[in-house]
Design a protein around this motif. Structure first.
Motif, short mmCIF file in Angstrom:
data_model
loop_
_atom_site.label_atom_id
_atom_site.label_comp_id
_atom_site.label_asym_id
_atom_site.label_seq_id
_atom_site.Cartn_x
_atom_site.Cartn_y
_atom_site.Cartn_z
N UNK A 119 -61.62 -57.08 24.01
CA UNK A 119 -61.65 -56.06 23.98
C UNK A 119 -61.41 -55.12 23.34
N UNK A 120 -62.20 -53.88 22.40
CA UNK A 120 -61.62 -53.75 21.50
C UNK A 120 -62.45 -52.79 20.36
N UNK A 121 -61.85 -51.67 20.33
CA UNK A 121 -62.70 -50.39 19.30
C UNK A 121 -61.96 -50.24 18.47
N UNK A 122 -62.60 -50.15 17.24
CA UNK A 122 -61.81 -48.28 16.11
C UNK A 122 -63.12 -47.60 15.85
N UNK A 143 -52.73 -54.34 26.30
CA UNK A 143 -53.46 -54.05 25.43
C UNK A 143 -52.31 -53.00 24.33
N UNK A 144 -53.05 -52.85 22.85
CA UNK A 144 -52.51 -51.83 21.88
C UNK A 144 -53.73 -51.02 21.22
N UNK A 145 -52.86 -49.94 21.18
CA UNK A 145 -53.63 -48.89 20.36
C UNK A 145 -52.82 -48.37 19.79
N UNK A 146 -53.42 -47.91 17.97
CA UNK A 146 -52.19 -47.07 17.31
C UNK A 146 -53.88 -46.09 16.66
N UNK A 153 -57.84 -49.49 19.04
CA UNK A 153 -57.46 -49.92 20.34
C UNK A 153 -58.07 -51.35 20.93
N UNK A 154 -57.34 -52.08 21.84
CA UNK A 154 -57.59 -53.92 22.02
C UNK A 154 -56.92 -53.54 23.64
#
Length: 328
Positions: free
Chosen positions: A273-276, A247-250, A262-263
């Motif tokens: 699955x991601x969101x902004x 997973x990644x989050x910035x 975040x994805x």
């Protein structure tokens, strides 16, 4: 500690760890008016050469250092924040998060071919489950090679032709001052979010450290960095995923708001699955030196608490969308 006693900074022995610890040591010495000496410590991650995707990355670079700090072998630690477990032992506190460096990943190649344009069967080296999943999405025709090793050894594997590309952190290349004729492609954080805390450092000490040390460390702290990494690490904690989760989050602070991308990736790269999301921040605050909690606002609002709540909410939303099915 006497007035002239050096501050002992515990650090891993790797060239990158020594370089980033050296930057912190120089800044702290100037603030505290005392020498800072590096205390090299060998972590499990330095001796266990197995793949991170096999052994899991949670704490393998930090646990031995934390044991040394609690035992009094050093006064402070400097960690790459992306390698630090989200749970902080009760005896310890993250006293400072200096201003963050470039959080992006970069693709290193010999000829500058973009990752998505690499020829069929090209070899791309990385040991990160997140990067493996991202490569498989961006360049499904390429072959991912699970690798370990320091920055120079990874660059050499591209120079020699053993690999066609490697994925590295931009911040690490900058801190090492690595010079190479190889070509680099910066990967945008919107489509390629990196590990929570990537590009940031954490300066950790004991909760009962001397007030003068806590005060000096607080002057290294960058509030915008602390807010951003608090959001990212809250997502990681809320997902109950380790540092090596796919997973990644910035997060980035702009004015009085913070934006999070975040994805969560399926390990094979098939699904994500991601969101902004964005959230306003209250900037009125009174810093609490050495608290490890950032800042308290005069009117009761705490931007760091807001950040933590945003990250926790984002994690719940990702789980509601099925992120748990993609995490190991």
């Amino acid at each position: 500690m006497t007035a002239l006693a050096p501050i002992r900074l515990g650090t891993r022995r790797s060239a990158l760890a020594q370089a980033q610890s050296g930057h912190v040591a120089d800044a702290l010495a100037a603030i505290a008016g005392r020498p800072v000496e590096l205390v090299p410590i060998v972590s499990e991650g330095d001796t266990n050469r197995a793949s991170l995707s096999e052994i899991g990355g949670t704490g393998i670079f930090a646990n031995r250092l934390r044991e040394a700090l609690i035992a009094g072998e050093c006064d402070i630690l400097v960690h790459s924040l992306k390698d630090l477990p989200t749970a902080v032992p009760a005896e310890l506190v993250i006293a400072a998060t200096p201003q963050r460096a470039d959080a992006r990943d970069v693709v290193i190649t010999r000829g500058g071919t973009p990752l998505h344009e690499l020829r069929h069967g090209s070899t791309v080296g990385t040991g990160s489950p997140r990067r493996i999943a991202q490569v498989r999405r961006r360049a499904p025709h390429a072959e991912v090679v699970d690798i370990r090793g320091n920055v120079d050894s990874r660059l050499e594997r591209v120079s020699s032709g053993e690999l066609d590309a490697v994925i590295l952190a931009a911040a690490g290349l900058t801190r090492l001052g690595s010079e190479t004729t190889l070509r680099r492609e910066e990967l945008g954080l919107t489509e390629w979010p990196t590990a929570p805390g990537q590009g940031a450092l954490a300066v950790e000490t004991t909760a009962d450290a001397p007030a003068e040390l806590l005060d000096a460390l607080s002057r290294l702290d960058d509030l915008d960095t602390r807010i951003a990494v608090t959001v990212e690490r809250a997502v990681l904690a809320g997902l109950e995923a380790g540092c090596q989760a796919p997973m990644g989050a910035h997060a980035v602070v702009t004015g009085d708001s913070i934006r999070l991308r975040a994805v969560v990736y399926e390990p094979g790269g098939g699904r994500r699955i991601g969101l902004d999301v964005s959230e306003p921040l209250n900037r009125g605050y009174i810093r609490r030196n050495g608290s490890g909690n950032g800042a308290d606002a005069a009117d009761g609002a705490d931007p760091v608490r807001t950040a933590r709540e945003l990250g926790d909410s984002a994690a719940h939303r990702l789980l509601e969308q099925g992120a748990a099915d993609l995490l190991p």
